[in-house]
Every structure is written in C-alpha cells, then in structure tokens.
Design a protein around this motif. Structure first.
Motif, short mmCIF file in Angstrom:
data_model
loop_
_atom_site.label_atom_id
_atom_site.label_comp_id
_atom_site.label_asym_id
_atom_site.label_seq_id
_atom_site.Cartn_x
_atom_site.Cartn_y
_atom_site.Cartn_z
N ALA A 242 1.06 -12.21 -24.87
CA ALA A 242 2.01 -11.38 -25.60
C ALA A 242 1.52 -11.10 -27.01
O ALA A 242 1.71 -9.99 -27.53
N VAL A 243 0.88 -12.09 -27.65
CA VAL A 243 0.31 -11.87 -28.98
C VAL A 243 -0.72 -10.75 -28.93
O VAL A 243 -0.73 -9.84 -29.78
N HIS A 244 -1.58 -10.80 -27.92
CA HIS A 244 -2.60 -9.76 -27.78
C HIS A 244 -1.96 -8.39 -27.57
O HIS A 244 -2.38 -7.38 -28.17
N ASP A 245 -0.94 -8.32 -26.71
CA ASP A 245 -0.29 -7.04 -26.44
C ASP A 245 0.39 -6.48 -27.68
O ASP A 245 0.28 -5.27 -27.98
N LEU A 246 1.08 -7.33 -28.42
CA LEU A 246 1.76 -6.87 -29.63
C LEU A 246 0.77 -6.44 -30.70
O LEU A 246 0.98 -5.44 -31.40
N ALA A 247 -0.33 -7.18 -30.83
CA ALA A 247 -1.32 -6.88 -31.86
C ALA A 247 -2.05 -5.58 -31.59
O ALA A 247 -2.60 -4.97 -32.52
N SER A 248 -2.09 -5.14 -30.35
CA SER A 248 -2.82 -3.92 -29.99
C SER A 248 -1.98 -2.67 -30.20
O SER A 248 -2.52 -1.55 -30.08
N LEU A 249 -0.70 -2.82 -30.52
CA LEU A 249 0.19 -1.67 -30.63
C LEU A 249 0.69 -1.49 -32.06
O LEU A 249 0.96 -2.48 -32.74
#
Length: 335
Positions: A242-249
């Motif tokens: 989830a951290v990766h997904d949020l950081a990419s947006l």
C-alpha cells in the motif's frame, strides 16, 4: 444514562452521544464538523484567530446537539493540534467563554491509556498481552499492557498530518529522497518504544483511528458499511504494498483507491509509512483493527470510575500550565 463526548482533532470536531446502561457505551447519535485546524496554524504551531472562532462555533453546536438529545456533558477535549499550540491557553479560554463548555487537552500518554482501555474492552481478556498503535493527525500513541490499563504508554510526534507537512510537500508524488528522510525520522522516533514492544512480545496487536481504518480497507478489509463487528486486520506485508501504491500516485488520484477518502488523501501516504515502519520495527506481522478509540475510552472511564475521574482529568490538564513537549515519555514498567 446518556453521555456525550466532544473530540477536537487535527481535521474534525466530533460529537458522540451514547447510552451507557449496563456499562457499555452504545452510540445513538454522532456529528462531525470539518474544521481542518492543522491547516490553519502558523510556523510555530499557533492556531489562527479565524480557526479558533470556527472551533468555538463547532463546540457550541455540539453542546446544543447534546442537550437536544438529553445527554449529560459533553466531556470535551482537544488533541495534539491544540495541546501543542503556543496559544493553547487562549484557545481553551475562548471555547469556555463562548460556549460554557470547559474543554481540556489531555497529555498524549493519557490519550494512549484511554485508547488502550477502549481496545481492551472491545477485544476482551482473550486478547492477552496487548500492544496498541493509534495514528492521529499530530501524534502516534503507543501502549502495551496485560490488564485493563497499559503498563506503559508513549506519545510520539509522528502524526500523519504533521509528517505530511514536514516531509512530503515538495513533490507530488514525492521523490525517493523525501520518502527516505521520512522513514529515517520515523525509525529514529520509534527506536526505544519499538524495542520495548519487541521485548514484551504481545499476543495481540491492535490499531485504531480513521487513518488505520482506511489503510486496512486499502489492504482488502471489509468496508465500513458491513458494520463494526466484522473482523478486520492490517497485515504488515500488505501495508508495504500500500505504501508503494500511494507513493506512486499524486494526491488527487489517491482517493480513487479503496478506502482512501479525498480529505485524507494527502496524509494517507505518511500514515501508511508510519504504520508499516512501526509494525516492522515491533516485529508485528498483523494487527486487529478496532472500531473503538479515545472517545469510547473516555466514556468507559466515566462509566467505570465515575464523574469525578473526568473532573480530576480536566483539572490536571490546567491550561495555565506550559504546553507539553512532544518528546517521548515511557511509563515505568510494573514492579
């Protein structure tokens, strides 16, 4: 008996009215006012006059609503954004003079203790030794205990809103350097308390707060409409994704993800990094998501220890005293 609690946080002022017959707070009415106090503070944390006026109006409306529901109280308190403000005394005085309601600021460790009590009562004694994490807008509360109240409690300056302002305001989405600095800060602040949690080896970990609820939904837990009695968990490895997904947006696109509301989209990444780092450092693979938090904890102490408990708590949080610092304090271990 019917009681009410008013909680002035970094983003909202919330009123909860509950019937407390039988020793359990059963909500009958809730209202919230979106003030976003944390967006109206100066560089030194001073709350702007217009924001204080909105706070006074919200607390007055909460008091009127409580009276219309024939509820005692309200038991009113403010969290980190007011507690750490240099003009805290003036803010509380204006609330009292403008509403007739005495609002207090509870120490961060007291907030942790109250939230721990709420989690203990929700999960029961079968949860065993219990570790609690609660992310707010301005601080992270951590507690551990084997009984009704925790053996130790800590309040750390790791709130999702605070860290977003301090570390994630340069690029959207943030770059690797910003995230690296954010993680370094979180690890530094968590070092001592994480070591204590690892040493205690809790049987159950529990997380609470709107931030953790939204992150759990993002990681696949049931939506809120399924009710509070559905079991929800937050798994460390899923939170890492989830951290990766949020950081990419960019912020504008995060609210399209499951569970992430538009008002909290900006701070969702910082909350996720805090949550993942804390679980990892504490060697906690998963945590139960508890729907009860500090407001229920206040009600439970009021029910179990009587009205004098709140009077004493409010008096001990004297607004004339200096605003408490955000440094870590860990209560002494039992024995």
């Amino acid at each position: 008996m019917r009681v009410s609690v008013v909680d002035a946080g970094s983003n909202t002022v919330r009123l909860v009215i509950a019937d407390v017959e039988g020793g359990v707070p059963l909500p009958v009415h809730t209202v919230k006012w979106k003030l976003r106090l944390s967006e109206h503070v100066g560089p030194d944390g001073t709350i702007a006059d217009e924001a204080v006026e909105r706070l006074v109006k919200a607390v007055a409306a909460a008091g009127e609503t409580a009276r219309s529901w024939h509820a005692a109280g309200p038991l009113a308190f403010a969290t980190t954004v007011v507690r750490s403000a240099p003009n805290r005394q003036d803010v509380l005085h204006r609330v009292a003079s403008g509403t007739g309601i005495r609002m207090c600021t509870l120490p961060g460790e007291t907030e942790a203790e109250l939230t721990f009590l709420a989690a203990r009562r929700w999960l029961g004694w079968s949860a065993g030794p219990l570790a609690l994490l609660d992310i707010g807008g301005g601080s992270l509360e951590v507690a551990f205990g084997r009984g009704r109240l925790p053996d130790f409690a800590a309040s750390l300056p790791l709130g999702a809103n605070r860290l977003t302002r301090e570390y994630l305001g340069v690029q959207d989405p943030p770059g690797p350097a910003e995230l690296k600095e954010l993680r370094r800060r979180i690890r530094h602040e968590l070092r001592d308390v994480a070591s204590r949690i690892r040493w205690e080896r809790p049987r159950t970990a529990v997380v609470t707060s709107r931030t953790f609820q939204q992150l759990a939904r993002l990681c696949g837990s049931a939506p809120g409409r399924h009710g509070p009695f559905v079991k929800r968990e937050l798994v460390c490895r899923e939170l890492r994704k989830a951290v990766h997904d949020l950081a990419s947006l960019p912020v504008a696109e995060r609210s399209r993800l499951p569970g992430i509301s538009a008002p909290r989209a900006a701070q969702s990444l910082a909350g996720a990094v805090v949550g993942h780092t804390a679980l990892k450092l504490m060697s906690l693979r998963r945590a139960v998501v508890c729907p009860w938090a500090i407001r229920e904890g206040v009600m439970l102490r009021y029910i179990e220890d009587g009205a004098d408990w709140w009077t004493d708590a409010a008096q001990s949080a004297d607004p004339a005293a200096p605003a408490p610092s955000a440094t870590l304090r860990i209560a002494s271990p039992p024995g």
